[in-house]
Design an enzyme around this catalytic site. Structure first.
Site, PDB file in Angstrom:
ATOM      1  CE  LYS A  51     -30.425  13.308  65.333  1.00  0.00           C
ATOM      2  NZ  LYS A  51     -31.375  14.418  65.492  1.00  0.00           N
ATOM      3  NE  ARG A 146     -32.822  20.691  70.080  1.00  0.00           N
ATOM      4  CZ  ARG A 146     -33.010  19.517  69.511  1.00  0.00           C
ATOM      5  NH1 ARG A 146     -33.130  18.447  70.264  1.00  0.00           N
ATOM      6  NH2 ARG A 146     -33.084  19.380  68.221  1.00  0.00           N
ATOM      7  CE1 TYR A 268     -18.312  -8.441  90.581  1.00  0.00           C
ATOM      8  CE2 TYR A 268     -19.414  -7.960  88.494  1.00  0.00           C
ATOM      9  CZ  TYR A 268     -18.267  -8.289  89.209  1.00  0.00           C
ATOM     10  OH  TYR A 268     -17.091  -8.467  88.538  1.00  0.00           O
ATOM     11  CG  MET A 319     -17.411  -4.335  81.585  1.00  0.00           C
ATOM     12  SD  MET A 319     -15.659  -3.997  81.755  1.00  0.00           S
ATOM     13  CE  MET A 319     -15.636  -2.974  83.214  1.00  0.00           C
TER      14      MET A 319
HETATM   15  C1  LIG Z   1     -32.541  14.119  64.884  1.00  0.00           C
HETATM   16  C2  LIG Z   1     -33.197  15.147  64.066  1.00  0.00           C
HETATM   17  C3  LIG Z   1     -34.066  14.781  63.033  1.00  0.00           C
HETATM   18  C4  LIG Z   1     -34.560  13.367  62.836  1.00  0.00           C
HETATM   19  O1  LIG Z   1     -35.510  13.094  63.841  1.00  0.00           O
HETATM   20  P1  LIG Z   1     -36.291  11.683  63.949  1.00  0.00           P
HETATM   21  O2  LIG Z   1     -37.253  11.910  65.060  1.00  0.00           O
HETATM   22  O3  LIG Z   1     -35.258  10.665  64.296  1.00  0.00           O
HETATM   23  O4  LIG Z   1     -36.911  11.416  62.657  1.00  0.00           O
HETATM   24  C5  LIG Z   1     -34.538  15.777  62.205  1.00  0.00           C
HETATM   25  N1  LIG Z   1     -34.203  17.070  62.415  1.00  0.00           N
HETATM   26  C6  LIG Z   1     -33.390  17.466  63.427  1.00  0.00           C
HETATM   27  C7  LIG Z   1     -33.076  18.908  63.607  1.00  0.00           C
HETATM   28  C8  LIG Z   1     -32.877  16.520  64.299  1.00  0.00           C
HETATM   29  O5  LIG Z   1     -32.099  16.900  65.309  1.00  0.00           O
END
Ligand SMILES: *Cc1c(COP(=O)(O)O)cnc(C)c1O
Length: 376
Positions: A51, A146, A268, A319
């Site tokens: 992701k 969640r 700055y 920046m």
């Molecule tokens: C991001 C995520 C993972 C991976 O987690 P890590 O701590 O990066 O290994 C696994 N399962 C779900 C549901 C996640 O959101």
């Protein structure tokens, strides 16, 4: 007037010709980290969380390297991420963690993406469109509050085998809330809650562990593990320090070095006043590259490594530019590399100086770095 000094080798390196920073991603290290997770997962299958653009490192190159290493299950957050990965990996199983937004079931089906259904409404929606012909995961909540069905909602679903079949449910999924603290009692509590729910869905496979969960032991692996941060060289767990091989190297370029007198102010807002006559190096690196402007302060430990020596930031980050103190680094010169993340400056130190964790440090890395992928 040409610069009379010899041009350092690094400055002639074409990868830095636009003077920006270079982000090097070691795909062989990603693959090695995945194999280490697979070893720890034992008989369970090992997937990969890719992701957020593979934690900022590049969804397609990282996904392709993981597939070559043998990974078959990929976890993205969004439908759009899944569509991008599908184009690169026609045969992979691609699971979408954030679930099924209203009206998107046809797009999931068209791209053979597997939603991780996170509420009773999502289960109903998916079943109505997919009619048992397309697989889905269902998430149950065991402590995060969640996404995921509550225990009561899961119980109700278990009592409706027709709906379980119509939704094509293949896996029960839950997520650990603090697995990186290996002794936390919550880990075992979540394991018990998950195991109890799993017993109510005897036809489904089960997946609980992220990277840190995979380190907790073989009984946390169930049928499939979902490591993310371990693949990218992040800190995984207090139970396995230094587990992951470093993956990322970030090197900026020194644009110029100049002297400034004691009492001069820098950057700055004139927030920094030099306490001594100083040599300052100007870097092609700023908050547009992920350097949080509030985090970079003299007391935050933020800095880079030039010629093997630590150079702290001075004054505010702009920046596109920042300034480091190289007074104590003899020979520091225009064209030098400034290591931001790398062997002398580990990801954990970089993240700590930004006041955050490896996950956020990686996903905040700027988009305009020149990216170099070392082959797996
Ligand atoms: C991001 C995520 C993972 C991976 O987690 P890590 O701590 O990066 O290994 C696994 N399962 C779900 C549901 C996640 O959101």
């Amino acid at each position: 007037m040409p610069d009379p000094r010899p041009v350092p080798a690094a400055a002639a390196d074409l990868t830095r010709r636009d003077h920006g920073a270079v982000l090097t991603v070691d795909l062989a290290a990603v693959a090695a980290n995945w194999r280490e997770m697979a070893r720890r997962a034992g008989a369970a299958a090992t997937g990969a969380a890719v992701k957020a653009d593979a934690y900022g490192l590049g969804l397609v190159p990282v996904g392709e390297a993981l597939a070559r290493a043998g990974c078959r299950h990929f976890f993205v957050a969004h439908l759009g991420e899944g569509e991008r990965l599908r184009a690169a990996l026609p045969d992979a199983a691609i699971h979408v963690l954030n679930g099924l937004p209203p009206g998107t079931a046809p797009a999931f089906i068209a791209h053979r993406l597997v939603p991780v259904l996170g509420s009773p409404a999502e289960v109903e929606d998916w079943a109505a469109v997919s009619r048992g012909d397309h697989p889905a995961f269902v998430q149950v909540d065991t402590a995060m509050n969640r996404l995921g069905l509550t225990a009561a909602e899961a119980e109700a679903l278990a009592g409706r085998p027709d709906l379980v079949a119509a939704a094509g449910l293949s896996h029960l999924l839950s997520h650990l809330s603090m697995a990186e603290v290996s002794a936390a009692p919550l880990n075992r509590l979540q394991w018990h809650r998950f195991s109890a729910l799993r017993a109510r869905f005897p036809t489904l496979s089960a997946t609980l562990a992220n990277s840190a969960g995979t380190v907790l032991g073989p009984d946390f692996a169930f049928d499939l593990v979902r490591p993310g941060i371990a693949l990218y060289g992040g800190d995984v767990s207090d139970a396995a320090p230094g587990l992951a091989r470093p993956v990322v190297r970030l090197e900026a370029t020194v644009l110029q070095v100049h002297d400034a007198p004691a009492g001069a102010v820098v950057g700055y807002g004139a927030t920094a006043t030099l306490a001594r006559p100083s040599r300052l190096a100007v870097l092609s690196l700023g908050y547009a590259d992920g350097f949080n402007r509030h985090a970079i302060r003299p007391d935050s430990g933020a800095g880079v490594v030039v010629r093997g020596r630590f150079a702290p930031f001075v004054g505010r980050v702009s920046m596109d530019l920042s300034v480091v103190d190289v007074t104590d680094i003899p020979g520091a010169a225009r064209g030098d590399g400034a290591e931001v993340i790398g062997p002398s400056r580990p990801l954990a130190a970089y993240a700590a100086a930004l006041g955050t964790i490896d996950y956020e440090a990686l996903t905040s890395l700027g988009r305009r770095f020149r990216r170099v992928y070392l082959p797996d």
